[in-house]
Design a protein around this motif. Structure first.
Motif, PDB file in Angstrom:
ATOM      1  N   GLY A 153       0.800  -1.222   0.000  1.00  0.00           N
ATOM      2  CA  GLY A 153       0.000   0.000   0.000  1.00  0.00           C
ATOM      3  C   GLY A 153       0.827   1.263   0.000  1.00  0.00           C
ATOM      4  N   GLY A 154       2.139   1.107   0.132  1.00  0.00           N
ATOM      5  CA  GLY A 154       2.982   2.286   0.141  1.00  0.00           C
ATOM      6  C   GLY A 154       2.808   3.143   1.381  1.00  0.00           C
ATOM      7  N   VAL A 155       2.248   2.555   2.441  1.00  0.00           N
ATOM      8  CA  VAL A 155       2.096   3.316   3.681  1.00  0.00           C
ATOM      9  C   VAL A 155       3.455   3.418   4.369  1.00  0.00           C
ATOM     10  N   PRO A 156       3.918   4.613   4.708  1.00  0.00           N
ATOM     11  CA  PRO A 156       5.240   4.735   5.313  1.00  0.00           C
ATOM     12  C   PRO A 156       5.273   4.122   6.719  1.00  0.00           C
ATOM     13  N   VAL A 157       6.404   3.507   7.040  1.00  0.00           N
ATOM     14  CA  VAL A 157       6.600   2.883   8.346  1.00  0.00           C
ATOM     15  C   VAL A 157       7.513   3.778   9.161  1.00  0.00           C
TER      16      VAL A 157
ATOM     17  N   LEU B 128      30.007   7.033   7.471  1.00  0.00           N
ATOM     18  CA  LEU B 128      30.616   8.227   6.893  1.00  0.00           C
ATOM     19  C   LEU B 128      30.013   8.576   5.537  1.00  0.00           C
ATOM     20  N   THR B 129      29.163   7.719   4.993  1.00  0.00           N
ATOM     21  CA  THR B 129      28.726   7.979   3.624  1.00  0.00           C
ATOM     22  C   THR B 129      27.215   8.067   3.491  1.00  0.00           C
ATOM     23  N   GLY B 130      26.539   8.631   4.464  1.00  0.00           N
ATOM     24  CA  GLY B 130      25.156   9.005   4.190  1.00  0.00           C
ATOM     25  C   GLY B 130      24.072   8.242   4.903  1.00  0.00           C
ATOM     26  N   VAL B 131      24.420   7.403   5.899  1.00  0.00           N
ATOM     27  CA  VAL B 131      23.359   6.721   6.614  1.00  0.00           C
ATOM     28  C   VAL B 131      22.760   7.700   7.619  1.00  0.00           C
ATOM     29  N   VAL B 132      21.432   7.638   7.811  1.00  0.00           N
ATOM     30  CA  VAL B 132      20.775   8.507   8.776  1.00  0.00           C
ATOM     31  C   VAL B 132      19.775   7.695   9.591  1.00  0.00           C
ATOM     32  N   VAL B 133      19.245   8.317  10.645  1.00  0.00           N
ATOM     33  CA  VAL B 133      18.360   7.579  11.537  1.00  0.00           C
ATOM     34  C   VAL B 133      16.982   7.392  10.905  1.00  0.00           C
ATOM     35  N   THR B 134      16.439   8.437  10.298  1.00  0.00           N
ATOM     36  CA  THR B 134      15.147   8.271   9.636  1.00  0.00           C
ATOM     37  C   THR B 134      15.213   8.828   8.223  1.00  0.00           C
ATOM     38  N   ALA B 135      14.967   7.958   7.275  1.00  0.00           N
ATOM     39  CA  ALA B 135      14.916   8.395   5.889  1.00  0.00           C
ATOM     40  C   ALA B 135      13.739   7.755   5.173  1.00  0.00           C
ATOM     41  N   GLY B 136      13.102   6.800   5.824  1.00  0.00           N
ATOM     42  CA  GLY B 136      12.026   6.073   5.163  1.00  0.00           C
ATOM     43  C   GLY B 136      12.592   5.071   4.177  1.00  0.00           C
ATOM     44  N   VAL B 137      11.677   4.459   3.430  1.00  0.00           N
ATOM     45  CA  VAL B 137      12.071   3.481   2.420  1.00  0.00           C
ATOM     46  C   VAL B 137      12.883   4.196   1.345  1.00  0.00           C
ATOM     47  N   PRO B 138      14.024   3.611   0.910  1.00  0.00           N
ATOM     48  CA  PRO B 138      14.852   4.308  -0.082  1.00  0.00           C
ATOM     49  C   PRO B 138      14.099   4.525  -1.401  1.00  0.00           C
TER      50      PRO B 138
END
Lengths: 286, 234, 293
Positions: free
Chosen positions: C56-60, C220-230
């Motif tokens: 359904g594309g509902v964000p988690v 060091l290359t772009g991971v974050v705590v909240t970004a949602g589904v890529p």
């Protein structure tokens, strides 16, 4: 040589060149980005000075000491353990135990470092805090235990390979002379595998030096030369991970590239040494 | 009618690293004949065969000098001529090794392999050629119902005949055989000996062997390897 | 007295074995004890139902789902980059280079294999700085840069696996196709590569395992705590190992901590199974996978 063969050769050769350019370009990038720091301070000051960015001192000595101390101590712990395990796998215990042990050691090479760190944070750190009343419990000792546990499996496998490369006739000769398994292991196998052992040791040192997560999560990260195992310390790798968020123009930021260079040079030397030793073993066995 | 010379070897010297295996060897092999090379093992008999199809070039440390001609399509070709691709040479001068070496594939695909190498895509033609080669190698009746099975499930003697069939599939002019029976029992060896006698009619055979009786039964020409060279016995 | 030291050596070896076994048991046991009770659908999808999240594309927001997908995307990208380059290089080293050149190149890749992952990550970070400056100011650390850096990290595995698998092909097999008139390329494609498939596959599996577990590079290359589904390779992303690290430094509630343990258990399981599979493939995959060349 056919045209097709020449074409394939050219394509593969180009790919190889690209891949071989990677280690070089890593070094060049480090050099360029560390330049602001290198042009305003002398290298010896940077390598032997203390870290106090607010007072304009960007020496990385504390981090180097912490890295070395942590790596060599964990090596000192895991060397005898690996030797013992490799001995068991080699034949000091019946296959019924040796085979599962080897399997387990192989699987342990797959344990993620972040999991070691995670277990350390919630199991080891509280224990160290209670036992030694050592502040937060995040100190060299807390990092040392999981780090040595992490490098033991690879070292054991290196050693096992070195033992397996000992020529059979030598072993049979020793057995014929009446040596029991332990005597054979101590007098024959270890001496004739010493080059392989040294190569494994050097490579494991590189691995211990290069680990980031365990030190970052458990060693406490205080940028000072540690005076004991219950002191907080910051390794070169943890320094990079901590300072990456600093202002891109600052000298503080440039210092992480210096740390990167030091790590690069040390681990390359380790790889080269190990390669030299193995090359020498190959020549001897021929 | 004078017999036609199929292979002419002059001044062949062969080294592995610093060790000289063959020195200044000269020899002639006649068309439609079976020549045997005898002698103690480890003296360069197999090496000599590899010099005839330039397979030595793929062995690290091997080095050959001297000249070899093979008569193909009515004219003599210098083997080491740079304009003569080694791949074509090896199709015309095929080789069977001492130990059977089927590739990791089905019986059919093994025999069809040389045709695949030549770029033959016509499936009907390939099937015909494979059947022909297997018949010529006395193997067809034993394997015709199991062509899709892994070739390595055949018995040793069958595997060796499969390798001979594979070598025959590309219709070679010369077949080199390196001790083809030494890894087989007496019965399987007998079958292969009979096979060699019938093959003589289609191509020139050069067989390395150390069984003197076998050689006496089969060979028209016998060379012996001794003192780093070939001496003609008969 | 004479008989005591062999006995002592043997005891020492057993002690070493016991230490390593208890270490492994401690790590696995602790993570399993704390994480196992919380392994459920809610762990992945939070309050959203699995069907809505998947289709359904509902964000988690409070589940591991985006981190799992981020790791999958990362591993796919890194291995897709590393496999062709590593295979080509391994083949070149084993089949087309000789003597001095081969030796020098082999040493080069030994050095590359020894570079700490944090330095590789630093390199990735500086590449993203370069892109930011030269190409577009909107570019920064992102999924693509992280996958590229992980590619560098695992490239030596793929190269080594390919090279040694090819070099282990016995001489008889190597000469068979050549004696039938195959050229080197045909020999490579139809005989040598099928013959070394197991070795190459195990190398690739190890590479996947390394990509999945490495934390220092993505840190060091772009991971974050909240970004949602890529959604784009040019965006920051979430990843499982980073989530575990993040929880260990700052967790807000026991619920988050429990989720951290469950995530550690998942990562441990995935990583260990990949390594187990790699070793199993190397030892025992029969001819079934290689039957048709």
């Amino acid at each position: 040589m056919s045209r097709r063969e020449r074409l394939v050769r050219k394509i593969l050769g180009t790919a190889t060149l690209c891949a071989a350019a990677l280690p070089l370009s890593i070094l060049i990038f480090m050099l360029i980005l560390a330049r602001p720091l290198l042009s305003s301070f002398s290298v010896s000051d940077l390598l032997t000075g203390s870290w106090a960015p607010l007072q304009g001192r960007y020496g990385i000595l504390p981090m180097m000491v912490a890295s070395f101390l942590l790596a060599s101590c964990s090596l000192a712990v895991s060397f005898p353990v690996s030797l013992g395990c490799a001995g068991l796998i080699f034949g000091l215990t019946p296959p019924m135990l040796a085979v599962p042990l080897r399997r387990l050691v192989q699987l342990m090479t797959g344990f993620p470092t972040v999991v070691y760190g995670f277990v350390g944070v919630f199991l080891l750190v509280p224990t160290v805090r209670h036992l030694f009343h050592a502040g937060s419990g995040r100190c060299l000792l807390s990092a040392l235990v999981p780090l040595s546990l992490m490098i033991t499996p690879t070292m054991t496998l290196f050693f096992s390979d070195a033992f397996a490369a000992v020529p059979r006739p030598i072993l049979l000769a020793a057995a014929a002379a009446g040596a029991d398994p332990v005597q054979r292991f101590v007098w024959v196998v270890i001496p004739s595998a010493r080059r392989g052992l040294a190569a494994g040791l050097v490579l494991s040192f590189g691995r211990a030096l290069g680990d980031t997560l365990i030190a970052l999560m458990l060693a406490g990260n205080a940028a000072q030369v540690p005076s004991g195992f219950l002191e907080s310390a910051r390794t070169l790798t943890a320094h990079i991970a901590l300072v990456i968020a600093a202002d891109l123009q600052s000298l503080e930021f440039a210092s992480i590239f210096l740390c990167g260079m030091v790590l690069y040079v040390l681990t390359s030397c380790a790889a080269l040494c190990a390669w030299k030793m193995r090359a020498a073993t190959r020549k001897n066995s021929r | 009618m004078d017999p036609v010379v199929k292979i002419r070897v002059e001044g062949l010297t062969f080294r592995y690293g610093a060790r000289t295996v063959l020195r200044e060897v000269s020899a002639l092999f006649l068309e439609g004949a079976l020549a045997a090379i005898v002698g103690p093992s480890g003296r360069g008999k197999s090496t000599f065969l590899m010099a005839l199809n330039r397979l030595w070039e793929e062995v690290p440390g091997a080095h050959a000098q001297g000249r070899v001609w093979v008569r193909l399509d009515g004219r003599e070709r210098l083997v080491s001529d740079p304009s003569f691709p080694a791949t074509e040479l090896r199709r015309r001068v095929a080789m069977v090794f001492q130990a059977p070496n089927p590739l990791r594939m089905s019986i059919f695909n093994n025999v069809a392999f040389p045709l695949k190498v030549m770029g033959q895509r016509n499936k009907r033609l390939v099937a015909q050629e494979v059947e022909g080669a297997l018949r010529r190698a006395f193997l067809w009746d034993e394997v015709k119902d199991r062509l899709d099975e892994d070739a390595r499930r055949l018995s040793g003697g069958q595997q060796q005949r499969l390798c001979i069939a594979r070598a025959l599939a590309a219709q070679p002019d010369v077949l080199l055989l390196d001790e083809p029976t030494s890894s087989l029992d007496a019965r399987a060896a007998g079958v292969i000996e009979d096979l060699l006698l019938t093959l003589k009619r289609r191509c020139t055979l050069v067989v390395v062997s150390h069984y003197l009786e076998q050689v006496e039964r089969l060979a028209d020409q016998v060379y012996e390897v001794a003192h780093e060279t070939l001496e003609i016995l008969s | 007295m004479k008989r005591i030291w062999p006995w002592a050596v043997r005891c020492g070896c057993y002690a070493a074995g016991l230490w390593i076994v208890s270490g492994a048991a401690g790590v696995v046991g602790f993570v399993a004890w704390r994480g196992l009770p919380h392994l459920n659908a809610q762990l992945l999808f939070g309050d959203v139902s699995a069907r809505d999240a998947l289709f359904g594309g509902v964000p988690v927001f409070d589940g591991l789902w985006p981190a799992v997908l981020g790791t999958v995307a990362l591993v796919t990208g890194a291995v897709a980059l590393a496999a062709p380059l590593g295979l080509a290089t391994g083949i070149y080293l084993a089949e087309f280079s000789r003597g001095r050149l081969k030796e020098v190149l082999t040493v080069f890749f030994d050095v590359l294999a020894g570079i700490p992952s944090v330095v590789v990550g630093l390199f990735g970070f500086s590449v993203s700085l370069l892109l930011h400056k030269l190409v577009s100011p909107r570019l920064g650390p992102c999924l693509l840069v992280a996958a590229f850096s992980l590619m560098i990290l695992v490239l030596p595995y793929v190269i080594r696996a390919t090279q040694s698998a090819l070099e282990e092909v016995p001489q008889e097999v190597r000469l068979t196709a050549l004696s039938l008139g195959a050229d080197r390329v045909q020999n490579l494609v139809w005989v040598l590569l099928p013959h070394s498939l197991q070795g190459i596959a195990s190398g690739l599996l190890l590479a996947v395992g390394r990509c999945a577990e490495d934390t220092a590079v993505i840190l060091l290359t772009g991971v974050v705590v909240t970004a949602g589904v890529p959604r784009s390779v040019l965006d920051p992303f979430e990843a499982l190992p980073f989530y575990i690290y993040y929880i260990s430094t700052q967790y807000g509630s026991t619920e988050e901590l429990e989720r951290g343990f469950a995530a550690a258990l998942i990562l441990l399981g995935v990583s260990v199974s990949l390594f187990a599979l790699a070793y199993a493939v190397r030892r025992a995959v029969g001819s079934w996978a290689l039957y048709r060349a």
